[in-house]
Every structure is written in C-alpha cells, then in structure tokens.
Design a protein around this motif. Sequence first.
Motif, PDB file in Angstrom:
ATOM      1  N   GLN A 141      63.387   9.075  22.722  1.00  0.00           N
ATOM      2  CA  GLN A 141      64.255   9.150  23.884  1.00  0.00           C
ATOM      3  C   GLN A 141      65.533   8.327  23.737  1.00  0.00           C
ATOM      4  O   GLN A 141      66.551   8.608  24.379  1.00  0.00           O
ATOM      5  CB  GLN A 141      63.486   8.698  25.136  1.00  0.00           C
ATOM      6  CG  GLN A 141      62.493   9.726  25.648  1.00  0.00           C
ATOM      7  CD  GLN A 141      61.882   9.326  26.968  1.00  0.00           C
ATOM      8  OE1 GLN A 141      61.588   8.151  27.193  1.00  0.00           O
ATOM      9  NE2 GLN A 141      61.687  10.292  27.853  1.00  0.00           N
ATOM     10  N   SER A 142      65.481   7.320  22.878  1.00  0.00           N
ATOM     11  CA  SER A 142      66.666   6.492  22.646  1.00  0.00           C
ATOM     12  C   SER A 142      67.595   7.087  21.601  1.00  0.00           C
ATOM     13  O   SER A 142      68.655   6.502  21.319  1.00  0.00           O
ATOM     14  CB  SER A 142      66.232   5.083  22.227  1.00  0.00           C
ATOM     15  OG  SER A 142      65.421   4.493  23.229  1.00  0.00           O
ATOM     16  N   MET A 185      53.647   9.972  20.687  1.00  0.00           N
ATOM     17  CA  MET A 185      54.490  10.862  21.471  1.00  0.00           C
ATOM     18  C   MET A 185      53.697  12.081  21.939  1.00  0.00           C
ATOM     19  O   MET A 185      52.721  12.476  21.313  1.00  0.00           O
ATOM     20  CB  MET A 185      55.702  11.319  20.648  1.00  0.00           C
ATOM     21  CG  MET A 185      56.568  10.187  20.131  1.00  0.00           C
ATOM     22  SD  MET A 185      57.411   9.317  21.476  1.00  0.00           S
ATOM     23  CE  MET A 185      58.217   7.987  20.561  1.00  0.00           C
ATOM     24  N   LYS A 186      54.161  12.661  23.035  1.00  0.00           N
ATOM     25  CA  LYS A 186      53.559  13.896  23.508  1.00  0.00           C
ATOM     26  C   LYS A 186      53.981  15.056  22.615  1.00  0.00           C
ATOM     27  O   LYS A 186      55.109  15.095  22.124  1.00  0.00           O
ATOM     28  CB  LYS A 186      53.989  14.175  24.950  1.00  0.00           C
ATOM     29  CG  LYS A 186      53.428  13.208  25.974  1.00  0.00           C
ATOM     30  CD  LYS A 186      53.870  13.611  27.373  1.00  0.00           C
ATOM     31  CE  LYS A 186      53.302  12.673  28.419  1.00  0.00           C
ATOM     32  NZ  LYS A 186      53.731  13.062  29.785  1.00  0.00           N
ATOM     33  N   ILE A 205      65.270  17.549  18.655  1.00  0.00           N
ATOM     34  CA  ILE A 205      64.054  17.583  19.479  1.00  0.00           C
ATOM     35  C   ILE A 205      63.762  16.156  19.908  1.00  0.00           C
ATOM     36  O   ILE A 205      63.487  15.278  19.071  1.00  0.00           O
ATOM     37  CB  ILE A 205      62.855  18.181  18.723  1.00  0.00           C
ATOM     38  CG1 ILE A 205      63.138  19.625  18.306  1.00  0.00           C
ATOM     39  CG2 ILE A 205      61.610  18.139  19.575  1.00  0.00           C
ATOM     40  CD1 ILE A 205      63.591  19.770  16.886  1.00  0.00           C
ATOM     41  N   TYR A 206      63.834  15.902  21.209  1.00  0.00           N
ATOM     42  CA  TYR A 206      63.600  14.564  21.737  1.00  0.00           C
ATOM     43  C   TYR A 206      62.153  14.479  22.228  1.00  0.00           C
ATOM     44  O   TYR A 206      61.725  15.247  23.088  1.00  0.00           O
ATOM     45  CB  TYR A 206      64.570  14.258  22.880  1.00  0.00           C
ATOM     46  CG  TYR A 206      66.010  14.135  22.418  1.00  0.00           C
ATOM     47  CD1 TYR A 206      66.512  12.911  21.978  1.00  0.00           C
ATOM     48  CD2 TYR A 206      66.848  15.245  22.410  1.00  0.00           C
ATOM     49  CE1 TYR A 206      67.829  12.794  21.541  1.00  0.00           C
ATOM     50  CE2 TYR A 206      68.162  15.141  21.981  1.00  0.00           C
ATOM     51  CZ  TYR A 206      68.646  13.917  21.545  1.00  0.00           C
ATOM     52  OH  TYR A 206      69.944  13.801  21.105  1.00  0.00           O
ATOM     53  N   MET A 207      61.427  13.525  21.681  1.00  0.00           N
ATOM     54  CA  MET A 207      60.018  13.359  21.997  1.00  0.00           C
ATOM     55  C   MET A 207      59.847  12.311  23.101  1.00  0.00           C
ATOM     56  O   MET A 207      60.557  11.295  23.135  1.00  0.00           O
ATOM     57  CB  MET A 207      59.231  12.926  20.758  1.00  0.00           C
ATOM     58  CG  MET A 207      59.444  13.827  19.532  1.00  0.00           C
ATOM     59  SD  MET A 207      58.779  15.494  19.756  1.00  0.00           S
ATOM     60  CE  MET A 207      57.026  15.139  19.640  1.00  0.00           C
ATOM     61  N   GLN A 208      58.878  12.558  23.981  1.00  0.00           N
ATOM     62  CA  GLN A 208      58.574  11.629  25.067  1.00  0.00           C
ATOM     63  C   GLN A 208      57.317  10.840  24.730  1.00  0.00           C
ATOM     64  O   GLN A 208      56.363  11.393  24.164  1.00  0.00           O
ATOM     65  CB  GLN A 208      58.381  12.392  26.375  1.00  0.00           C
ATOM     66  CG  GLN A 208      59.621  13.119  26.849  1.00  0.00           C
ATOM     67  CD  GLN A 208      59.386  13.859  28.143  1.00  0.00           C
ATOM     68  OE1 GLN A 208      58.266  13.875  28.677  1.00  0.00           O
ATOM     69  NE2 GLN A 208      60.430  14.488  28.665  1.00  0.00           N
ATOM     70  N   PRO A 209      57.287   9.568  25.072  1.00  0.00           N
ATOM     71  CA  PRO A 209      56.104   8.754  24.743  1.00  0.00           C
ATOM     72  C   PRO A 209      54.890   9.194  25.541  1.00  0.00           C
ATOM     73  O   PRO A 209      54.998   9.702  26.657  1.00  0.00           O
ATOM     74  CB  PRO A 209      56.535   7.329  25.104  1.00  0.00           C
ATOM     75  CG  PRO A 209      57.608   7.515  26.121  1.00  0.00           C
ATOM     76  CD  PRO A 209      58.325   8.778  25.762  1.00  0.00           C
ATOM     77  N   GLN A 210      53.726   8.992  24.928  1.00  0.00           N
ATOM     78  CA  GLN A 210      52.480   9.339  25.609  1.00  0.00           C
ATOM     79  C   GLN A 210      52.169   8.341  26.709  1.00  0.00           C
ATOM     80  O   GLN A 210      52.531   7.164  26.631  1.00  0.00           O
ATOM     81  CB  GLN A 210      51.316   9.366  24.611  1.00  0.00           C
ATOM     82  CG  GLN A 210      51.336  10.535  23.663  1.00  0.00           C
ATOM     83  CD  GLN A 210      50.146  10.502  22.717  1.00  0.00           C
ATOM     84  OE1 GLN A 210      49.439   9.501  22.650  1.00  0.00           O
ATOM     85  NE2 GLN A 210      49.932  11.572  21.998  1.00  0.00           N
ATOM     86  N   ASN A 211      51.484   8.827  27.714  1.00  0.00           N
ATOM     87  CA  ASN A 211      50.998   7.957  28.775  1.00  0.00           C
ATOM     88  C   ASN A 211      49.714   7.307  28.288  1.00  0.00           C
ATOM     89  O   ASN A 211      48.713   7.985  28.007  1.00  0.00           O
ATOM     90  CB  ASN A 211      50.744   8.780  30.043  1.00  0.00           C
ATOM     91  CG  ASN A 211      50.324   7.905  31.212  1.00  0.00           C
ATOM     92  OD1 ASN A 211      50.181   6.696  31.078  1.00  0.00           O
ATOM     93  ND2 ASN A 211      50.125   8.529  32.354  1.00  0.00           N
ATOM     94  N   ASN A 300      45.554   9.574  16.320  1.00  0.00           N
ATOM     95  CA  ASN A 300      45.719   8.600  17.400  1.00  0.00           C
ATOM     96  C   ASN A 300      44.491   8.644  18.315  1.00  0.00           C
ATOM     97  O   ASN A 300      44.107   9.707  18.799  1.00  0.00           O
ATOM     98  CB  ASN A 300      46.982   8.918  18.217  1.00  0.00           C
ATOM     99  CG  ASN A 300      48.240   8.753  17.396  1.00  0.00           C
ATOM    100  OD1 ASN A 300      48.327   7.874  16.548  1.00  0.00           O
ATOM    101  ND2 ASN A 300      49.219   9.598  17.642  1.00  0.00           N
ATOM    102  N   LYS A 301      43.896   7.485  18.552  1.00  0.00           N
ATOM    103  CA  LYS A 301      42.748   7.395  19.444  1.00  0.00           C
ATOM    104  C   LYS A 301      43.220   7.495  20.893  1.00  0.00           C
ATOM    105  O   LYS A 301      44.180   6.836  21.290  1.00  0.00           O
ATOM    106  CB  LYS A 301      41.976   6.099  19.205  1.00  0.00           C
ATOM    107  CG  LYS A 301      41.280   6.040  17.855  1.00  0.00           C
ATOM    108  CD  LYS A 301      40.551   4.734  17.660  1.00  0.00           C
ATOM    109  CE  LYS A 301      39.726   4.764  16.385  1.00  0.00           C
ATOM    110  NZ  LYS A 301      40.535   5.047  15.187  1.00  0.00           N
TER     111      LYS A 301
END
Length: 431
Positions: A141-142, A185-186, A205-211, A300-301
Amino acid sequence: MTFNLKYILSILGFICCICLQLTAALPFPQQPESAPKKHFKITVQNSGKQPQKGMILRIWGEQDEFTSNEQGVFDFEAECPEESSRSASLYFPENPSRSAYTFQLQTITSDTILVVDGEQDILSFRQSNTLFPIQGIVKDQSGNPLAKAQISIQGTGRRTQTNASGNFTIQADYNHPIVIRANGMKNQTLNIQYFLTNPEIEKAIYMQPQNTYQVYTTVEKMPEFPGGMKAFQQYVRKNLPQQNQVKEKGVVIIQFIVEKDGSISSPTIARGFKAELDTLSLNLVSNMPKWIPGEADNGNKVRCKYSVPIQFKPKEPEAPKKVAPKKPVAQPVKPVQDSLAQDTLVSSKPQEAIKPMPADSLKTLSPTEAETVKPVTSTDSIPGTVPEQELIPAPGDSLTHPVLPPGKESPADTRQTQGNDTIPPVKKVSE
C-alpha cells in the motif's frame, strides 16, 4: 413627518451616488480565454492485434463523438486543460449505450494503442485457449515493491515469482483467472483484460495486508490433529468412556477455532444430541492437545475454523466365542489277528485221534426187531426218578438203514459208510 421623509430620501440618494462612483473606479473582469485544444491519435485493437473499426469515442461534458476508421484509429482534437481532468469512453457500434472502456485524456500520448476486446473476440480466444504474455509489478500500500510474490494462472500449473523490483511476466489466457499472493497480504484475483488493456502502461498491483484476527474457513492446508483423524478417534475413546454406554445412536458436532499456535479457542456446540453428552463432548474438545495449525498462501499460519463429529452408539453385544474343533487324536492301530490262526483246523495243538465206534453200535435193526426192543430199567436207579422213555429211532437216521415198504428190496450192493466203518447190507426179511 414631511421633513423627516425628505431628509431620508436625500441621504439614500447620496449613498447611491457614492456606490456608482466606486463601481466605475474598479477594473472590469476579463472573459476567460478558451483552453487550447490538444491533438489525439488513438489506435484501438483487440488482444490479437486486430483493429477495432467503427468504435465510438465520447468525451464527458461534450456532445461531439468520434468514430474509429478501418485501421481502428481515432484522430481528433479536444480541449484538455492541465488543471482539470477529462474522461473519455469507448463504445462498440453494436452496443452504443454501454461503455467498453474508459480512460483519462491526460494519460493519452499523441500515439497511443488501446487494447479492447469485444464479446465475440473473448469467445474466440476462449475457444482457441489463446495465450497472451502479460507483465506487471506488485507493490504494497505504500508503493514499495514486493519481492518473491507468487503469480499463478489458476488451474493450469503456470506460475512465476516477482523479482527484487516486484516485476513479473507470465503467459495468461481468457479461461483462467490470475491469482497474486504475497506474504502477509490478502490474495488478489484479476482477469487478463486488466493487463491487456493499454499495455504500454505498467500495470501495478497493490496488495492489502491481512487482518491478523481474520478467521478462515478454507485454506490451502487445513488444521490437523497430531497423528490425523485416526489418532483423534483414539483420543476420544480414551477420554470419553461414555461413548459406547448409551441406549441410542447419535452425533455431537463441536465447532472451534485452531489458533496460529495450534491451541483451541471458542469451542461451541454446532449440533447437539443430549445435554449431558453435549457437555462432555465440549469439555473433551476444550482440553484437546494443540493441533497443527492451518496454513494459507506461502505457508503463512492463520486462524482457521474447524468442526469435529463425536459419535455415540450402544455397545454391541459380544459375539459368542467360537470354539475351535478339536483335532482327532490318532489311535494306535491294533494288529488284526488272523482268524485262521485260531481255527481249530490249523491249530498247532495235536488233535486226539478219533476212535472208531463199536461195531455193535452200528448194527442195523429190522423192523421186527425194532418192535421187540423194550426200555431197559437200570437196577441201580435211584428211587423216585422218572423212568426213561423208549427211544424211537428218527426216520432217516444215518445210523439205520431206511425201512422199505413190503415187496421192495434194496440193492444188494447198497452200502453206507461213516468214517472207516462199513455198514453191512440189509438182509431180506421174509414176510
């Protein structure tokens, strides 16, 4: 009253004169000049590099529209002020009310190629499974590039990774979506048209962090009890002795969350059977050992929701034990004695010699003599004993010659032998 009204009117007139003088002293605003027009030359073609002729281009806020020529080229001039943005849309001639592609005029250079596929084009590409090279860059995102992000064409096995600058290139088609994955990332899923449209512009492609608190229901690697479901069933049998001590059959389903460290949280009864058995099942799941946590993309767990069934059924009656048949014990075979060995005819004992009977015992009596025979009474008989009866020779006795009727004579040479004795011929008795 009259004086006051005249005084007020004079004051108002004086104020109006001052305002008119001030307005005349101000500079008159000039009319804004029209923005300069910019020349555009846009070529529209499909992914197979075939020109899209007859397409319609409309600029928002203007009533004029333009049409592409046989080579799929739009050649026109339009106002394009730098301080504001103007949008334009492309339409296929068979559907002039539905926009096929929209872009900003400020992003268009003098010679720009736009790739726009129609419904017939997409159908043709899908039927032939045509491959197209696509390229892009993956960022967070940055705006920082993400290295080692995974790009895959779902369902084909084609995949690649971004380099240190976040760039990638891969062969794609219209039949399968493009999936982008990166650590933390999602996931993102895109279609090929996003990359083929306006290919001269680098696709980012901008990736968003996972919740971190997100709970998944399906991941690439689902959580697992240590040792698998077989080990889980053994754990249930060992720690829930009431499992086979019920009168009817039933199932309790417990739902819970397997955390990132494998611990169990938020166990709930998704399906109950009996209140006491539901509680026992819930406590059993709450006290389970840590599971192997689920894993999403790139290992990723993640937190994952899971459900387990706990079955209850009556204890089956024990089947009667089968007694193995005893093997017959071989009895010793007794030697068969030869019956001839005990035969008196072959006995080894010497037999006594048969003594010949006295000759007078074989004396033949004539019928006249037989009548004169009287019973002999023993003189030394014991008193009171029963006197012996007269012995009458049986007919055909081998010791007596058969009595012939009167007038018949037996052959003179008829003889009967018994052993070594010779029976003398019967004498003829005169009448």
